[in-house]
Design an enzyme around this catalytic site. Sequence first.
Site, PDB file in Angstrom:
ATOM      1  N   ARG A 197       0.824  -1.212   0.000  1.00  0.00           N
ATOM      2  CA  ARG A 197       0.000   0.000   0.000  1.00  0.00           C
ATOM      3  C   ARG A 197       0.860   1.265   0.000  1.00  0.00           C
ATOM      4  O   ARG A 197       0.579   2.224   0.716  1.00  0.00           O
ATOM      5  CB  ARG A 197      -0.956   0.009   1.188  1.00  0.00           C
ATOM      6  CG  ARG A 197      -1.902  -1.173   1.217  1.00  0.00           C
ATOM      7  CD  ARG A 197      -2.815  -1.201  -0.007  1.00  0.00           C
ATOM      8  NE  ARG A 197      -3.684  -2.363   0.031  1.00  0.00           N
ATOM      9  CZ  ARG A 197      -3.419  -3.502  -0.607  1.00  0.00           C
ATOM     10  NH1 ARG A 197      -2.305  -3.600  -1.303  1.00  0.00           N
ATOM     11  NH2 ARG A 197      -4.243  -4.516  -0.557  1.00  0.00           N
ATOM     12  N   SER A 255     -11.766   0.980   3.237  1.00  0.00           N
ATOM     13  CA  SER A 255     -11.209   0.674   4.555  1.00  0.00           C
ATOM     14  C   SER A 255     -10.441   1.871   5.090  1.00  0.00           C
ATOM     15  O   SER A 255      -9.600   2.448   4.402  1.00  0.00           O
ATOM     16  CB  SER A 255     -10.279  -0.536   4.476  1.00  0.00           C
ATOM     17  OG  SER A 255     -11.005  -1.688   4.103  1.00  0.00           O
ATOM     18  N   GLU A 307      -5.331   4.245   6.249  1.00  0.00           N
ATOM     19  CA  GLU A 307      -5.085   4.080   4.814  1.00  0.00           C
ATOM     20  C   GLU A 307      -5.421   5.342   4.042  1.00  0.00           C
ATOM     21  O   GLU A 307      -5.019   5.505   2.898  1.00  0.00           O
ATOM     22  CB  GLU A 307      -5.939   2.933   4.255  1.00  0.00           C
ATOM     23  CG  GLU A 307      -5.400   1.553   4.527  1.00  0.00           C
ATOM     24  CD  GLU A 307      -6.099   0.506   3.681  1.00  0.00           C
ATOM     25  OE1 GLU A 307      -6.515   0.848   2.560  1.00  0.00           O
ATOM     26  OE2 GLU A 307      -6.224  -0.631   4.128  1.00  0.00           O
TER      27      GLU A 307
END
Length: 711
Positions: free
Chosen positions: A189, A237, A309
């Site tokens: 990520r 998320s 995130e």
Amino acid sequence: MNLITEFARPSDKDLNRFSALLGDRLTKDEPIGPYTTYRVGGAASLFMRAMSVEDLHAVSRALSKVAIPVLMLGRGSNMLVSDSGFRGLAIALGPFAEQISLPSVDQSPILVAGAMSSLPVLARQSVSAGLRGFEWAVGVPGSIGGAVRMNAGGHGSDMIASLLSVRLFHLEKGIEANVSAANLGLRFRGSDLTDEHVVISATLRLAWGDKSEGESRLSEIVKWRREHQPGGQNAGSVFVNPVSGASSAGALIDALGLRDYRIGSAVVSAKHANFIQADEDGRAADVVELMTFVRQRVFEAHGIDLRSEIRLVGFASSVAQDAGAQLNIENQRGSQLEAAFGSSNNTDLSIPMPSFSEQLSDEVLAELKDAFEGDATPTANLRVVRPKEEIDPDEDEDKDEDDASIAEPSEPTNSSLTLKTNNGRIVIIDEDLRLPIDSDHPIDDQTSSVNVAPTSDPSNVVSNSRFELRRREMARNLALNRRRVLVSIGSVLGVVAFVLIILASPIIGVRKIEIEGARYMSADLLVAVEKSLNGKSILTVDTNAAEKRLEGDPWVESVRIRSFFPTRLVIEIVERRPVAFYIGVDNRSRVVDSQGRVLAVETGQPTQYLQITGVGPNLAPGANAGAVYKAAAQLAGSLPDELVERVLNVGVGGPNQLVMTLRSGTLINFGPPKDLQNKLISLLVLLRRQDAKQIIAIDLTDPRTPTVKSK
């Protein structure tokens, strides 16, 4: 991963200067919350929709003069903008970055997708083309550019699995480069990409596979997403799952009973505890406050520090860190990513840099000091002799040794000469330094003296009045000539300056602009180009740049701008002719010309054009459809008048098959898109001889022997 975006706040003066450099390319105080999936947040001080790479070059040039913060907006599926907005320049890429190029079955399974291409759309198109390996992206509501930047993934795969290379534009350096995926610093990520690295397109390597299996996999992912993840205003998320082996972030939050927990206009989703929903017209501050609360509760209960995130834009670093965002770490200049764009060092390597291997000795330093501060002429090469008649007989004999050695050198040298002239002057000549002149004379080696003619001594030259008058006259003529040259140069410079002033003068500035042939093209682009031309000098206005800018519109085939002295411009536009449309995977219509070029994307069906049946690719304006759709468009555009009113639609019957349906219900199979002209001629002949109402189908695969099936 850049999760906190905290920039130095530029002054109003810098923002205004930057705005002046880019002119009508920018808009001010543009709300950018609607560009995100949260749909909340404030405005950007400056906003630009880049319609081409040239617009990015313009931004780079402006940034080299005025440094302000820059924020790249993708589809905003992983971003939250503060209610106070973003003080800087926000950039969104235009339709040129939405193009998707899919391979044909006889090519390598490599596709190229523009940075603004939708991940779900690309996943569906790749499967429709028979490609496998990108199905996971159907459940990620983002763009290719954002997916590359954060190495997006899901359902057991991510971008690393298929990414070959990325086309990037470096805003700071003004360079466009194709960078290998290995040099992007991709990680879980995250990557080394920052806002100065603008993703233009990405090249993916997939695999050929069974189309039905791919479609089945797409259905499974979509079904799972609908069952387990909420829709509405969210960014997916919120927190990254903890280290491997621990519970997921959603399970940790769910164990605390925080589903449906609300702060203001933000609420933890009842469907998935790791999702935070924002109400319509909600506040970004409520979302961040709820993130902070959830994170604190998890840490208190489980001792786990959740990491966000979501990229937080415009928030104070303390607020963002409390919400779980990580500080942005600046890329090292020596990274592989930066190396792909070359060194930014401006040192001229053609100029050798001095280096010293050892410390200079005291003797050398003393010599240098004597050379640059004292008398640089070595006394060993000089011989000083004063005429005897000038020596005082009563002079003190107790001179020191140094004076005696100078007055009476023990041994004469050929490099030293003493001349005594009629006026008693002493001349010291150093042969090592003296330059030869016309008054040189032979030296008597025995006496070390020179025989000097009386006229060699300037003091013995007798002036002549005639020569003096002539010298003065020559001096006057020389001065006069110099004045004439200066006057001539001044006149030329004056004329040049006058011409430049006239060229820049509003007297001959563009005040009237006439437009011919514009019907479908973007009115906003046309107005912007008019503004950029208005008021410019008719003699120096850059019409070529304006023509190229207008030709960037998908509807425009060619542009010519003619100048008419003193103040009029005529913009002649030749537009492409729309002939048909087809429905894409996203259920939107693509209007195409006879060459298969997409001219516009519309909602609904534009019934004024002939329809190409079948589900086609989701192409952006300016892109070219595949070979079979191009052939269908050519067929639609070349129909003779006798057939136009009788044709209901043309269509794509397979990977390499063209069909047509008449209003009478007759189905016509053209077969492969070849020899279309002869096939149309055969069709005309058949329809003239027989009543179409009595014909069920016509097969024109071989135009020499067409097959007719009658009722």
